[in-house]
Design a protein around this motif. Structure first.
Motif, short mmCIF file in Angstrom:
data_model
loop_
_atom_site.label_atom_id
_atom_site.label_comp_id
_atom_site.label_asym_id
_atom_site.label_seq_id
_atom_site.Cartn_x
_atom_site.Cartn_y
_atom_site.Cartn_z
N ASN A 75 1.08 -1.29 -0.03
CA ASN A 75 0.24 -0.05 -0.09
C ASN A 75 0.80 1.19 0.22
OD1 ASN A 75 1.00 0.30 2.55
ND2 ASN A 75 -0.72 -0.70 3.38
N ALA A 76 2.27 1.12 -0.04
CA ALA A 76 2.83 2.80 -0.26
C ALA A 76 4.97 2.18 -0.66
CB ALA A 76 3.29 3.00 1.27
N TYR A 145 1.13 -3.41 -6.42
CA TYR A 145 0.44 -2.39 -5.77
C TYR A 145 -0.74 -2.00 -6.28
CZ TYR A 145 -0.28 2.83 -4.42
OH TYR A 145 -1.00 4.42 -3.79
N ASN A 147 -3.95 1.48 -4.74
CA ASN A 147 -4.20 2.60 -4.16
C ASN A 147 -5.70 2.42 -3.27
OD1 ASN A 147 -6.22 2.73 -5.90
ND2 ASN A 147 -5.27 5.32 -6.09
N CYS A 152 -5.76 2.71 -8.89
CA CYS A 152 -4.66 2.64 -9.87
C CYS A 152 -3.96 1.48 -8.78
CB CYS A 152 -3.88 4.14 -9.12
SG CYS A 152 -1.98 3.94 -8.81
N SER A 179 -2.21 4.23 -14.62
CA SER A 179 -1.16 4.33 -13.34
C SER A 179 -0.52 4.01 -13.13
CB SER A 179 -1.95 2.43 -13.47
OG SER A 179 -3.50 2.35 -12.86
N THR A 182 0.16 7.70 -12.20
CA THR A 182 0.19 8.36 -11.15
C THR A 182 0.56 8.07 -9.79
OG1 THR A 182 -2.58 7.95 -12.01
CG2 THR A 182 -2.29 8.16 -9.20
N TYR A 183 1.03 6.50 -10.39
CA TYR A 183 2.51 6.09 -9.72
C TYR A 183 3.77 6.81 -9.22
CZ TYR A 183 5.95 2.76 -7.21
OH TYR A 183 6.24 2.13 -6.54
N ARG A 184 4.22 7.40 -10.27
CA ARG A 184 4.84 7.88 -10.68
C ARG A 184 5.13 9.54 -9.90
NH1 ARG A 184 6.89 8.15 -15.88
NH2 ARG A 184 9.38 8.43 -15.18
N GLU A 185 3.58 9.85 -9.65
CA GLU A 185 3.39 11.10 -9.69
C GLU A 185 3.73 10.98 -8.02
OE1 GLU A 185 0.16 12.01 -11.54
OE2 GLU A 185 1.24 12.92 -13.89
N LYS A 186 2.93 9.75 -7.45
CA LYS A 186 3.07 10.09 -5.74
C LYS A 186 4.47 9.61 -5.67
CE LYS A 186 0.63 8.24 -2.29
NZ LYS A 186 -0.96 7.44 -1.80
N PHE A 187 4.85 8.46 -5.90
CA PHE A 187 5.81 7.94 -5.15
C PHE A 187 7.48 8.45 -6.10
CE2 PHE A 187 2.66 5.15 -3.70
CZ PHE A 187 2.60 5.04 -2.31
#
Length: 222
Positions: A75-76, A145, A147, A152, A179, A182-187
């Motif tokens: 989840n992270a 992964y 969210n 995502c 997705s 989105t993942y790249r922008e977050k992590f």
């Protein structure tokens, strides 16, 4: 089909007799589990009304015997990925893509002709192939992964021990990956991988890795 029958006969030979029926039910549910868009394992597809506590021993036996690959959700994203593992959510893959195709009843001609009937299952076969290739790499931890909203999903996220790499799987050459964006922008991963039928291409922070080369993922440089 004789190979599949031999696998099922081995359940009776080697597993505790009390869980053999449940092992068979879990085993035979895998094609339908992977045919879903969201490939998270659902106990209700094994048997209506089924609960985790009824089948967790059967799943553990299959996994411990190397007959299935159990891929847990995270989840992270951080090192080690195991610290972010969600033990209640996972995907189950076969040990081999050929077994999955046989269990799904796919004939060779369907695969070669690219029949419209096959299109819906192509993603499952491709994800199965990538999973078994990743699992051959020594010291590589493999997860997936999503969210909390489920909006995502990254097919696989691997921990090389030095970095966390998200892996988006595409069955064709369509490289759209909402997705993954989105993942790249977050992590903000150091590097991301998209594997498909397309040729090798390296962009800023993103590598397009051909499916046949996915087993080289740990060697990718930034």
């Amino acid at each position: 089909m004789r190979i599949l029958a031999a696998y099922e006969q081995d359940f009776s030979k080697h597993a505790p007799i009390g869980i053999v029926p449940k092992i068979r039910m879990v085993w035979n549910s895998i094609p339908s589990q992977l045919a879903k868009e969201n490939k998270k394992f659902i106990y209700g597809l094994v048997r209506e009304g089924a609960r985790a506590k009824e089948y967790e021993t059967a799943i553990m036996w299959l996994s411990d015997c190397g007959l299935v690959h159990k891929i847990s959700r995270i989840n992270a994203a951080g090192i080690p990925l195991r610290a972010y593992e969600d033990l209640k959510a996972f995907k189950l893959f076969m040990v081999d893509v050929g077994l999955l195709g046989c269990m799904a009843g796919l004939r060779q001609r369907t695969l070669l002709d690219g029949s419209d009937l096959f299109v819906e299952f192509k993603g499952a076969l491709t994800e199965q192939y990538v999973c078994q290739q990743l699992k051959t790499i020594e010291d590589l931890e493999v997860y997936y992964y999503t969210n909390n909203r489920g909006s995502c999903e990254i097919d696989f996220v691997v921990d090389t021990g030095e970095r966390v790499v998200p892996v988006e799987v595409k069955a064709e050459i369509n490289l759209k990956a909402k997705s993954l964006k989105t993942y790249r922008e977050k992590f903000l991963p150091e590097i991301s991988v998209r594997t498909s039928m397309a040729d090798y291409k390296k962009e800023e922070g993103l590598v397009n890795l051909p499916l046949y080369a996915i087993d080289r993922i740990a060697e990718i440089s930034v």
